[in-house]
Design a protein around this motif. Structure first.
Motif, PDB file in Angstrom:
ATOM      1  N   LEU A 295      -1.339  -0.130   9.380  1.00 10.01           N
ATOM      2  CA  LEU A 295      -1.442  -1.546   8.312  1.00 10.01           C
ATOM      3  C   LEU A 295      -2.152  -2.656   9.017  1.00 10.01           C
ATOM      4  O   LEU A 295      -1.492  -3.376   9.611  1.00 10.01           O
ATOM      5  N   ASN A 296      -3.416  -2.461   9.021  1.00  7.86           N
ATOM      6  CA  ASN A 296      -4.529  -3.374   9.867  1.00  7.86           C
ATOM      7  C   ASN A 296      -4.342  -4.667   9.318  1.00  7.86           C
ATOM      8  O   ASN A 296      -4.935  -5.939  10.100  1.00  7.86           O
ATOM      9  N   PHE A 297      -4.132  -4.898   8.088  1.00  9.56           N
ATOM     10  CA  PHE A 297      -4.017  -6.211   7.456  1.00  9.56           C
ATOM     11  C   PHE A 297      -2.716  -6.692   7.442  1.00  9.56           C
ATOM     12  O   PHE A 297      -2.494  -7.815   6.740  1.00  9.56           O
ATOM     13  N   LEU A 298      -1.752  -6.220   7.983  1.00  6.15           N
ATOM     14  CA  LEU A 298      -0.302  -6.937   7.860  1.00  6.15           C
ATOM     15  C   LEU A 298      -0.032  -8.058   8.616  1.00  6.15           C
ATOM     16  O   LEU A 298      -0.528  -8.376   9.895  1.00  6.15           O
ATOM     17  N   ASN A 299       0.436  -9.311   7.772  1.00  6.32           N
ATOM     18  CA  ASN A 299       0.717 -10.458   8.371  1.00  6.32           C
ATOM     19  C   ASN A 299       2.133 -10.628   8.796  1.00  6.32           C
ATOM     20  O   ASN A 299       2.593 -11.364   9.785  1.00  6.32           O
ATOM     21  N   VAL A 300       3.257  -9.976   8.103  1.00  6.60           N
ATOM     22  CA  VAL A 300       4.597 -10.155   8.409  1.00  6.60           C
ATOM     23  C   VAL A 300       5.189  -8.828   8.387  1.00  6.60           C
ATOM     24  O   VAL A 300       5.025  -7.980   7.328  1.00  6.60           O
ATOM     25  N   LEU A 301       5.953  -8.639   9.340  1.00  5.08           N
ATOM     26  CA  LEU A 301       6.724  -7.434   9.376  1.00  5.08           C
ATOM     27  C   LEU A 301       8.023  -7.691   9.841  1.00  5.08           C
ATOM     28  O   LEU A 301       8.234  -8.313  11.025  1.00  5.08           O
TER      29      LEU A 301
ATOM     30  N   LEU B 266       5.939  -5.713  -0.078  1.00  5.82           N
ATOM     31  CA  LEU B 266       6.958  -4.887  -0.407  1.00  5.82           C
ATOM     32  C   LEU B 266       8.112  -5.492   0.277  1.00  5.82           C
ATOM     33  O   LEU B 266       8.129  -5.657   1.417  1.00  5.82           O
ATOM     34  N   ASP B 267       9.111  -5.789  -0.692  1.00  9.81           N
ATOM     35  CA  ASP B 267      10.299  -6.729  -0.250  1.00  9.81           C
ATOM     36  C   ASP B 267      11.295  -5.879  -0.673  1.00  9.81           C
ATOM     37  O   ASP B 267      11.876  -6.148  -1.927  1.00  9.81           O
ATOM     38  N   LEU B 268      12.254  -5.085  -0.008  1.00 13.66           N
ATOM     39  CA  LEU B 268      13.382  -4.303  -0.245  1.00 13.66           C
ATOM     40  C   LEU B 268      14.442  -4.895   0.431  1.00 13.66           C
ATOM     41  O   LEU B 268      15.879  -4.251   0.716  1.00 13.66           O
ATOM     42  N   SER B 269      14.370  -6.082   0.922  1.00 12.97           N
ATOM     43  CA  SER B 269      15.506  -6.649   2.106  1.00 12.97           C
ATOM     44  C   SER B 269      16.882  -6.987   1.328  1.00 12.97           C
ATOM     45  O   SER B 269      16.690  -7.021   0.157  1.00 12.97           O
ATOM     46  N   SER B 270      17.839  -6.974   2.017  1.00 13.45           N
ATOM     47  CA  SER B 270      19.115  -7.581   1.568  1.00 13.45           C
ATOM     48  C   SER B 270      19.665  -6.614   0.518  1.00 13.45           C
ATOM     49  O   SER B 270      19.968  -7.056  -0.606  1.00 13.45           O
ATOM     50  N   ASN B 271      19.512  -5.222   0.689  1.00 15.25           N
ATOM     51  CA  ASN B 271      20.004  -4.184  -0.185  1.00 15.25           C
ATOM     52  C   ASN B 271      20.994  -3.237   0.957  1.00 15.25           C
ATOM     53  O   ASN B 271      21.338  -3.771   1.973  1.00 15.25           O
ATOM     54  N   THR B 272      21.244  -1.997   0.443  1.00 17.86           N
ATOM     55  CA  THR B 272      22.060  -1.128   1.317  1.00 17.86           C
ATOM     56  C   THR B 272      21.269   0.075   1.562  1.00 17.86           C
ATOM     57  O   THR B 272      21.773   1.271   1.499  1.00 17.86           O
ATOM     58  N   PHE B 273      19.811   0.077   1.670  1.00 20.05           N
ATOM     59  CA  PHE B 273      19.146   1.360   1.725  1.00 20.05           C
ATOM     60  C   PHE B 273      19.316   1.754   3.065  1.00 20.05           C
ATOM     61  O   PHE B 273      19.680   1.139   4.105  1.00 20.05           O
TER      62      PHE B 273
ATOM     63  N   ARG C 133      -3.676  -1.742   2.475  1.00 18.31           N
ATOM     64  CA  ARG C 133      -3.744  -3.043   2.144  1.00 18.31           C
ATOM     65  C   ARG C 133      -2.364  -4.156   2.239  1.00 18.31           C
ATOM     66  O   ARG C 133      -2.446  -5.162   1.885  1.00 18.31           O
ATOM     67  N   MET C 134      -1.715  -3.451   2.860  1.00 15.45           N
ATOM     68  CA  MET C 134      -0.188  -4.069   2.797  1.00 15.45           C
ATOM     69  C   MET C 134      -0.260  -5.478   3.688  1.00 15.45           C
ATOM     70  O   MET C 134      -0.840  -5.395   4.812  1.00 15.45           O
ATOM     71  N   LEU C 135       0.181  -6.514   3.379  1.00 19.97           N
ATOM     72  CA  LEU C 135       0.247  -7.878   3.713  1.00 19.97           C
ATOM     73  C   LEU C 135       1.702  -8.044   4.504  1.00 19.97           C
ATOM     74  O   LEU C 135       1.532  -8.881   5.355  1.00 19.97           O
ATOM     75  N   LYS C 136       2.682  -7.914   3.628  1.00 20.38           N
ATOM     76  CA  LYS C 136       3.864  -8.309   3.912  1.00 20.38           C
ATOM     77  C   LYS C 136       4.896  -7.079   3.659  1.00 20.38           C
ATOM     78  O   LYS C 136       4.797  -6.588   2.559  1.00 20.38           O
ATOM     79  N   LEU C 137       5.851  -6.731   4.749  1.00 25.66           N
ATOM     80  CA  LEU C 137       6.644  -5.617   4.589  1.00 25.66           C
ATOM     81  C   LEU C 137       7.973  -6.347   5.056  1.00 25.66           C
ATOM     82  O   LEU C 137       8.159  -6.581   6.350  1.00 25.66           O
TER      83      LEU C 137
END
Length: 802
Positions: A570-576, A528-535, A548-552
C-alpha cells in the motif's frame, strides 16, 4: 489562375479549415484583398508585419488560433480596417497606442489573450467603434476618460482583468451602449450616477469588484435594462431597485454584499419579466419578503445566507414558475407549508440550516421534477413514513436527497427504491431505525449513500452489492450486525460490480465474522474503516491489492494472527490503525514500503520481536508512532532518530532494553552555554569558565561578595533595633493612657487599606490599587508597588482573554 487574377482577390475565407503552421508573409502580395479570415484554425507564430501592405484590408479575422508574440506596430497603418478580431490566441504585450490610428474601426476583438499594460487613451479616437471586447487578459491601470468619446459603442466588455480605480463619469457619453461588462476586476469607489444616462443599456455587470456604498436610486431610470449583476462587491445600505420602473428586468443578482434591512415593497410587480433573483449572503433581515410573491415569472430565487426568519408563507405556491428555491442558512421557523407541493416545476429545493420544525408534508411527493432536496440541519421530527410517504417513489427525477441532521425517526421508506435516478442519498445524523430497505438495490445510479449516526440495525441487504456505481458508503455509528459477507456460493460474481467503491465506512457497529477477502479486489478503494466492531480472524492479506488505499482503520476489533507483509504494497497509505486487537507476531519489515505514512498505530496488541529498524525510513511519519502495550523486546533502533517530523512517540509498556537513542551533536549546535552529552561534560565546561579568570580576580570577587553581605546584615540589624525601640516606647505610652482613643483606632484601621472607613471625608477608593488612600500625599511601600503591578498585569491579561 494567373498572377493578375491572384492579385485581384478581394475576399479570402479559410476559417475552420484545419490550417497549421505560421501565417505566410506571401499574403502581403494580395494587395487588393479586403477581407482575410483565417480564424478557428491551428496557426502559430507571430502576426507578420508585412500584413501592413494590405492597404485595402477592411476585415482581419485571426481569432481562435495559437498565434503568439505581440501586436505589430505596422497594424496601425491599415487605415481602412473596420473589423480586427485577433482574440483567443497566445498574444502578449500591450495594446499599442497606434490602434487609435484605425479611425474606421467598428469591431475590435482582443479577448482571451495575455495582453498587459493598460487601455490606451488613444482608444477614444475610434469614433466609429461599435464593439470593443477586451475580456480575459491581464490588463491593468485605469479606464481612460477618453472612453466617453465612443458615441457609437454598443458593446464594451473588459471583464476578468486587473483594471482598477473608479469607473469614470465620462462613461455617460456612451449613448448607444447596450452591453457593459466590467466584472471581476479591481474597480473601487461607488457606482457612478452617470450610468443612469445610458438609456439603451440592456446588460450591466459589475460583479466581482471592490465597489462600495449604496446603489444609486438613479439606476431605476434604466428602463431597457434586462440583466443587472452587482454581486460580490462591498455594497451596503438598503436595496432600492424598483421593478415598477425597471420593467424589462429579467435577472437581478446582488449576492455577496452587505445589504441590510428588508426588500422594497414594489421590488416586484405583477406580470413582471423578472425570472432570476439572487440575494444570497447579505444581511437581509425580517420575515420572508412577501413582495417577492408578486413575481409570478420567477424561475430561480436565492435568499440563502441571510438573517431572514419567521415562517414560510402558505401562499408560496404563487411562484408557480419556480425551478430552484434556495432558502438555506437563514432562521426560518415553523412548519414546511404543504402548498410547497404545488410548485410543480421545482427541480431544486434548499432549506438546510434553518429552524424548521414539524414533518415533511406529504404533498412534497407531488414534485415530479424535483432533482435535489436538501432539508438537513433543521428540527424536523416525526417518522419518515409520515414525513415522506410512499408517494416519494413518484419523484422519478430525484438525483440528490439530503435530510442530514434533523430529528427524523422511524424506518426508511422502501418506496425510495423507486427513485431510480438517485445519485446521492444522505440520511445521516438522525434517529432512524429498522433495516436498510432491500429496494435500494434498484438505485443503479447511486454514487454516495450515507446513513451514519442513526439507530439502524439488522444486516446489510445483499442487493446493495449490485450497485456498480457505488463509490462512497458510510454506515458508521449504527447498530448493524451480522457480517459484511452476506452471500454464499457465487460471491465473486455478485461483487464484481463494486469496482468503483472508494470509501467504505462501517465503523462503530456490531459487525462480526471475518473481514471479507473480496475487499482486496476493489482497486479504487481509498478508505476502509471497519473499526469498533467485533470482527475476528485475521487481517486479509488481499487488502494489499488495494493499491490506492489512503486510510486503513481496523482498530477496536478482535482480529488475531500476524500483520500480513502484503500491507507493504500500500504505497500511498497515509493512515494505518490496527490498535486494540489481538494481533501477534512481529512487525513486518515490509512496512518500510509505505513511504507516505504519517500516522501509524499498532498499540494494545500482542506483537513480539524487535522494532524493525526499517521504521526509521518512514520519513513522513508526523502525527504519531504508537507501539505501546505490546511485548516488543530488544533495543530501540537508532534509526528512530531519523523521523524528524514526528510529533508523538509512544513505546511504553513493552519489554524494550538498552539505551534510549540520543540526538546527534548537530541538534544542539549554536547553544554555547549547553553542556553534557553529546556535548562536552559540564565539569569541563566549568573548567573553561575558570580559565577565563585569573586567581587574583576570583579572590577579589569573593572578598567583594563577603564585604557587601556584611554591610547588608549590619544595616538590617540596625533597622530591627530601631523598630524594637519605637515599639517599646508606644507600649509604655499605651499602658500609661489606658489604651487607644477612637481617633487613633480609626487611623490604625486605615493603615490596613482593606476596609472602607466610616469617617473618611478626605479619602477615596482607588480601584487600581484596591486599597484606600488618603487625598494627602503619603509614601508608598515597595510591597504596595509590587501588588499594584501584579494586579494591573492580571487585569490586562484577563481583558485580552475576554
Amino acid at each position: 489562375m494567373s498572377t493578375d487574377d491572384k492579385n485581384h482577390i478581394l475576399s479570402l475565407n479559410l476559417s475552420n479549415s484545419g490550417l497549421t503552421g505560421i501565417i505566410s508573409p506571401e499574403f502581403s502580395k494580395l494587395t487588393f484583398l479586403e477581407k482575410l479570415d483565417l480564424s478557428q484554425n491551428y496557426l502559430s507564430g507571430p502576426i507578420p508585419p508585412d500584413i501592413a501592405k494590405l492597404q485595402n484590408l477592411k476585415e482581419l479575422q485571426l481569432f481562435s488560433n495559437s498565434i503568439s508574440g505581440t501586436i505589430p506596430a505596422e497594424i496601425g497603418l491599415l487605415k481602412n480596417l473596420q473589423i480586427l478580431r485577433i482574440g483567443d490566441n497566445l498574444l502578449t504585450g500591450q495594446i499599442l497606442p497606434c490602434i487609435g490610428n484605425l479611425t474606421e474601426l467598428r469591431v475590435l476583438g482582443l479577448s482571451y489573450c495575455q495582453f498587459n499594460g493598460s487601455i490606451p487613451k488613444e482608444i477614444g479616437e475610434l469614433k466609429n467603434m461599435k464593439f470593443l471586447d477586451l475580456q480575459q487578459n491581464n490588463i491593468g491601470g485605469l479606464i481612460p476618460e477618453e472612453i466617453g468619446g465612443l458615441k457609437e459603442l454598443e458593446k464594451f466588455a473588459a471583464s476578468n482583468n486587473m483594471i482598477e480605480g473608479k469607473i469614470p463619469g465620462s462613461i455617460s457619453g456612451l449613448k448607444s451602449l447596450q452591453i457593459l461588462n466590467l466584472a471581476n476586476n479591481s474597480l473601487s469607489g461607488s457606482i457612478p450616477v452617470e450610468l443612469s444616462r445610458l438609456s439603451n443599456l440592456k446588460y450591466l455587470s459589475l460583479q466581482g469588484n471592490e465597489l462600495e456604498g449604496k446603489i444609486p436610486l438613479e439606476l431605476n431610470s434604466l428602463a431597457q435594462l434586462e440583466i443587472l449583476d452587482l454581486s460580490r462587491n462591498n455594497l451596503s445600505g438598503t436595496i432600492s431597485l424598483l421593478n415598477s420602473e425597471l420593467k424589462n428586468l429579467q435577472v437581478l443578482a446582488l449576492s455577496d454584499n452587505f445589504f441590510t434591512g428588508g426588500l422594497p415593497e414594489n421590488l416586484c410587480i405583477r406580470n413582471s419579466n423578472l425570472s432570476q433573483l439572487f440575494l444570497a449572503r447579505n444581511d437581509i433581515s425580517g420575515e420572508f419578503p412577501v413582495e417577492i410573491l408578486n413575481c409570478s415569472s420567477l424561475q430561480q430565487l436565492d435568499l440563502s445566507g441571510n438573517k431572514i426568519g419567521g415562517a414560510l408563507p402558505t401562499d408560496i405556491d404563487k411562484l408557480e414558475s419556480l425551478t430552484d428555491l434556495l432558502l438555506n442558512n437563514n432562521s426560518f421557523t415553523g412548519n414546511l407549508p404543504p402548498e410547497i407541493g404545488n410548485l410543480s416545476n421545482l427541480e431544486s429545493l434548499f432549506l438546510f440550516d434553518n429552524m424548521i420544525t414539524g414533518k415533511i408534508p406529504a404533498e412534497i411527493g407531488k414534485l415530479q421534477k424535483l432533482t435535489t432536496l436538501y432539508l438537513y440541519d433543521n428540527q424536523m421530527s416525526e417518522s419518515i413514513p409520515r414525513l415522506i410517504p410512499s408517494t416519494i417513489g413518484k419523484l422519478k427525477n430525484l438525483v440528490i436527497l439530503q435530510l442530514r441532521q434533523n430529528e427524523l425517526s422511524g424506518p426508511i421508506p422502501t418506496s425510495l427504491g423507486n427513485c431510480r435516478k438517485l445519485q446521492r442519498l444522505v440520511l445521516s445524523d438522525n434517529k432512524l431505525s429498522g433495516s436498510v430497505p432491500s429496494t435500494f438495490g434498484f438505485l443503479s445510479e447511486l454514487f454516495l449513500i450515507s446513513l451514519y449516526n442513526n439507530s439502524l440495525s439488522d444486516t446489510i441487504p445483499k442487493s446493495l452489492f449490485r450497485l456498480k456505481k457505488l463509490s462512497i458508503v458510510n454506515f458508521s455509528l449504527n447498530r448493524f450486525s451480522g457480517s459484511i459477507f452476506p452471500l454464499t456460493g457465487e460471491l465473486e460474481t455478485e461483487l464484481s460490480g463494486l469496482t468503483k467503491l472508494r470509501h467504505l465506512l462501517l465503523n462503530n457497529n456490531q459487525f462480526s465474522g471475518k473481514i471479507p477477502t473480496w475487499l482486496g479486489s476493489i482497486q479504487e478503494l481509498g478508505e476502509l474503516d471497519l473499526s469498533s466492531n467485533t470482527f475476528s480472524a485475521t487481517v486479509p492479506a488481499e487488502l494489499g491489492n488495494c493499491s490506492r488505499m489512503l486510510k486503513l482503520s481496523l482498530h477496536n476489533n478482535r482480529l488475531s494472527g500476524f500483520i500480513p507483509p502484503e500491507i507493504g504494497n500500500l504505497n500511498f497509505l497515509n493512515v494505518l490503525n490496527l490498535q486494540k486487537n489481538n494481533l501477534s507476531g512481529t512487525i513486518p519489515s515490509t512496512i518500510q514500503q509505505c513511504k507516505k505514512l504519517f500516522e501509524l498505530r499498532l498499540s494494545e496488541n500482542n506483537l513480539t520481536g524487535s522494532i524493525p529498524p526499517e521504521i526509521g525510513t518512514l520519513s513522513e511519519l508526523q502525527v504519531i508512532l504508537d507501539l505501546s502495550f505490546n511485548h516488543l523486546s530488544g533495543e530501540i533502533p537508532s534509526s528512530i532518530g531519523n523521523l524528524k517530523k514526528l510529533e508523538r512517540l509512544n513505546l511504553s509498556s513493552n519489554q524494550l532494553q538498552g539505551e534510549i537513542p540520543g540526538f546527534s551533536l548537530s541538534s544542539f549546535q549554536g547553544n554555547d552555554k549547553l553542556c553534557g552529552p553529546p556535548l562536552i561534560s559540564c565539569s569541563e565546561s566549568s573548567g573553561h569558565m575558570r580559565k577565563w579568570l585569573s586567581e587574583s580576580q576570583v579572590a577579589g570577587i569573593i572578598v567583594a561578595i563577603v564585604f557587601t553581605s556584611t554591610l547588608i546584615c549590619l544595616f538590617l540589624l540596625y533597622i530591627m533595633v530601631r523598630i524594637w525601640w519605637n515599639w517599646r516606647k508606644v507600649a509604655i505610652s499605651c499602658s500609661e493612657k489606658g489604651g487607644l482613643d477612637k481617633k487613633e483606632e480609626d487611623e490604625l484601621e486605615w493603615v490596613y487599606g482593606e476596609e472602607i472607613m466610616k469617617n473618611s471625608d478626605h479619602q477615596f477608593w482607588n480601584s487600581n490599587s484596591m486599597a484606600l488612600v488618603s487625598s494627602q500625599p503619603k509614601q508608598v511601600s515597595d510591597a504596595t508597588c509590587i501588588f499594584q503591578f501584579k494586579f494591573s498585569s492580571a487585569s490586562t491579561k484577563n481583558n485580552q482573554i475576554v
